[in-house]
Each structure stands twice: as structure tokens, then as C-alpha cells.
Motif scaffolding. Sequence first.
Motif, PDB file in Angstrom:
ATOM      1  N   PHE A 149       0.826  -1.199   0.000  1.00 63.33           N
ATOM      2  CA  PHE A 149       0.000   0.000   0.000  1.00 63.33           C
ATOM      3  C   PHE A 149       0.865   1.255   0.000  1.00 63.33           C
ATOM      4  O   PHE A 149       0.578   2.212  -0.715  1.00 63.33           O
ATOM      5  N   VAL A 150       1.921   1.243   0.801  1.00 59.73           N
ATOM      6  CA  VAL A 150       2.811   2.404   0.871  1.00 59.73           C
ATOM      7  C   VAL A 150       3.447   2.655  -0.477  1.00 59.73           C
ATOM      8  O   VAL A 150       3.515   3.797  -0.948  1.00 59.73           O
ATOM      9  N   ALA A 191      10.054  -6.096   0.696  1.00 56.88           N
ATOM     10  CA  ALA A 191       9.974  -7.330   1.473  1.00 56.88           C
ATOM     11  C   ALA A 191      10.278  -7.106   2.957  1.00 56.88           C
ATOM     12  O   ALA A 191      10.009  -7.977   3.783  1.00 56.88           O
ATOM     13  N   ASP A 192      10.811  -5.953   3.296  1.00 55.37           N
ATOM     14  CA  ASP A 192      11.164  -5.637   4.684  1.00 55.37           C
ATOM     15  C   ASP A 192      10.155  -4.619   5.219  1.00 55.37           C
ATOM     16  O   ASP A 192      10.369  -3.412   5.153  1.00 55.37           O
ATOM     17  N   ALA A 193       9.038  -5.114   5.736  1.00 57.53           N
ATOM     18  CA  ALA A 193       7.925  -4.249   6.153  1.00 57.53           C
ATOM     19  C   ALA A 193       8.328  -3.250   7.227  1.00 57.53           C
ATOM     20  O   ALA A 193       7.901  -2.090   7.177  1.00 57.53           O
ATOM     21  N   ASP A 194       9.131  -3.665   8.197  1.00 57.79           N
ATOM     22  CA  ASP A 194       9.553  -2.748   9.260  1.00 57.79           C
ATOM     23  C   ASP A 194      10.345  -1.578   8.695  1.00 57.79           C
ATOM     24  O   ASP A 194      10.114  -0.425   9.061  1.00 57.79           O
ATOM     25  N   LEU A 199      10.443  -0.576   5.470  1.00 59.38           N
ATOM     26  CA  LEU A 199       9.614   0.180   4.534  1.00 59.38           C
ATOM     27  C   LEU A 199       8.684   1.148   5.263  1.00 59.38           C
ATOM     28  O   LEU A 199       8.476   2.279   4.810  1.00 59.38           O
ATOM     29  N   ALA A 200       8.170   0.732   6.401  1.00 57.77           N
ATOM     30  CA  ALA A 200       7.239   1.579   7.166  1.00 57.77           C
ATOM     31  C   ALA A 200       7.891   2.869   7.649  1.00 57.77           C
ATOM     32  O   ALA A 200       7.201   3.878   7.805  1.00 57.77           O
ATOM     33  N   VAL A 201       9.182   2.870   7.864  1.00 49.80           N
ATOM     34  CA  VAL A 201       9.855   4.087   8.318  1.00 49.80           C
ATOM     35  C   VAL A 201      10.578   4.817   7.193  1.00 49.80           C
ATOM     36  O   VAL A 201      10.706   6.039   7.236  1.00 49.80           O
ATOM     37  N   ILE A 202      11.025   4.080   6.193  1.00 48.07           N
ATOM     38  CA  ILE A 202      11.785   4.753   5.140  1.00 48.07           C
ATOM     39  C   ILE A 202      10.878   5.492   4.156  1.00 48.07           C
ATOM     40  O   ILE A 202      11.258   6.520   3.606  1.00 48.07           O
ATOM     41  N   ALA A 203       9.664   5.009   3.961  1.00 44.47           N
ATOM     42  CA  ALA A 203       8.748   5.690   3.024  1.00 44.47           C
ATOM     43  C   ALA A 203       8.431   7.118   3.480  1.00 44.47           C
ATOM     44  O   ALA A 203       8.537   8.055   2.672  1.00 44.47           O
ATOM     45  N   PRO A 204       8.080   7.344   4.746  1.00 41.11           N
ATOM     46  CA  PRO A 204       7.848   8.735   5.170  1.00 41.11           C
ATOM     47  C   PRO A 204       9.118   9.595   5.125  1.00 41.11           C
ATOM     48  O   PRO A 204       9.054  10.780   4.787  1.00 41.11           O
ATOM     49  N   ALA A 205      10.268   9.007   5.449  1.00 43.89           N
ATOM     50  CA  ALA A 205      11.526   9.759   5.385  1.00 43.89           C
ATOM     51  C   ALA A 205      11.831  10.146   3.943  1.00 43.89           C
ATOM     52  O   ALA A 205      12.268  11.281   3.668  1.00 43.89           O
ATOM     53  N   ALA A 206      11.597   9.226   3.023  1.00 41.83           N
ATOM     54  CA  ALA A 206      11.813   9.510   1.602  1.00 41.83           C
ATOM     55  C   ALA A 206      10.872  10.614   1.129  1.00 41.83           C
ATOM     56  O   ALA A 206      11.262  11.484   0.342  1.00 41.83           O
TER      57      ALA A 206
END
Length: 135
Positions: free
Chosen positions: A2-3, A82-85, A87-94
Motif C-alpha cells: 500500500f505504501v 519485502a522488509d515491512a519494518d 519500509l514503514a519508516v523509510i517511506a515517510p523519510a523519503a
Amino acid sequence: AFVIYRLRGVAGGRRADGVGEPATVGDDPEQEWRLGMAAAQRGEYREAIRRAFRSALLDVGGRRAHLNRAWTTREMLVSLSADADLLAVIAPAADSFDTAWYGKASVDAAAWEVARGRCEAVRRVARHGAGTHST
């Protein structure tokens, strides 16, 4: 997933219009973090966000996942899907980085504080999972 879907149109393949990223020497995430903090102290929030995000990516690349410097934001996020943890933090930082770096508006202290917190979260997750990835 989804992200990635949400960011696909927002941060996907953004490139600066005629603006190249300044050359940065070195691969030390701590040095990049210090340079980001110093830029923020001078009120150079756009540069501070760039340095903080680079620091976070260096931590990820050195500890948790393979990252290619030539990738767009979209390509990076897909590679980390594949790394949900992570991805959950890097998407907002990006998203903070893309908005600051490729956006047309000036970057203020409030945007810096949001980006700093997001990059700190990436660094924590990268360090927590150090040694758990394969290259």
C-alpha cells in the motif's frame, strides 16, 4: 504494498529540474548526520534534510539492505518492499526528502523537525535489524 502504491505517484521518479545533487564524499552515516545537524543550526533546512536522509540511507545500506545510489525513490522503495519494518519508516523519510529536495517551496524549521524524526526512525530500524539481511 500500500505504501508503495501511495508513493508511486508522489515520490516515484522525481528528479530535480536542472538541479543535480551536490557531490558528497564519504560513506560515514555519523559524519552525514553531524553535517545535517550543523546545516540545521545554520538554518539551511533543505541541506539538513538531504544530509539526514543520506545518513539514514547509509545506515540502511551498511547494515540492513543493498541500496544502489542510482535508484530513484520508487526503485529504492520497491527494492525494500519485502522488509515491512524498514519500509514503514523509510517511506515517510523519503517523502520528506523528496518534498524538501525536489519541491519548489522553501523548507522551514518545522519541516526539518519532521524529517529529522523520520530519519532517526530509519536509523533506529536499520541498526536494530543489523546483520539480518543478505546481499
